[in-house]
Motif scaffolding. Structure first.
Motif, short mmCIF file in Angstrom:
data_model
loop_
_atom_site.label_atom_id
_atom_site.label_comp_id
_atom_site.label_asym_id
_atom_site.label_seq_id
_atom_site.Cartn_x
_atom_site.Cartn_y
_atom_site.Cartn_z
N GLU A 1 21.77 -9.50 -7.87
CA GLU A 1 22.45 -8.29 -7.41
C GLU A 1 21.69 -7.78 -6.23
N ARG A 2 20.13 -7.73 -6.34
CA ARG A 2 19.55 -7.16 -5.31
C ARG A 2 19.59 -7.75 -3.91
N HIS A 3 19.95 -9.16 -3.87
CA HIS A 3 19.90 -10.03 -2.81
C HIS A 3 21.19 -9.73 -2.14
N ASN B 1 20.02 -5.07 0.82
CA ASN B 1 18.98 -4.12 1.09
C ASN B 1 17.76 -5.00 1.68
N SER B 2 17.77 -6.01 1.28
CA SER B 2 16.52 -6.78 1.87
C SER B 2 16.89 -7.73 3.13
N ARG C 1 17.59 -10.04 -10.06
CA ARG C 1 17.56 -10.19 -8.48
C ARG C 1 18.59 -10.53 -7.61
N SER D 1 23.07 -7.03 -2.47
CA SER D 1 23.50 -5.69 -1.91
C SER D 1 23.07 -5.45 -0.72
#
Length: 56
Positions: free
Chosen positions: A4-6, A10-11, A2, A8
């Protein structure tokens, strides 16, 4: 992961805080228990409560 996703970007809801870092975590045997605890923490919407968690 999670984090890494935050980070990146993208959100839209977390994009403003990049780079995010982990300052506190709890370990649970099941994902459902961890998600329940996360919901409890977020539901409080109390900066003081979160600062107390981080400080301990």
């Amino acid at each position: 992961m999670r984090l890494e996703r935050h980070n990146s970007g993208n959100s839209r809801s977390t994009k403003h805080g990049i780079p995010w870092e982990i300052v506190y975590f709890e370990v649970y045997p099941m994902k459902s228990e961890a998600m329940k605890r996360e919901y409890e923490i977020k539901r409080r919407k109390s900066r003081k409560y979160i600062e107390e968690l981080i400080g301990n």
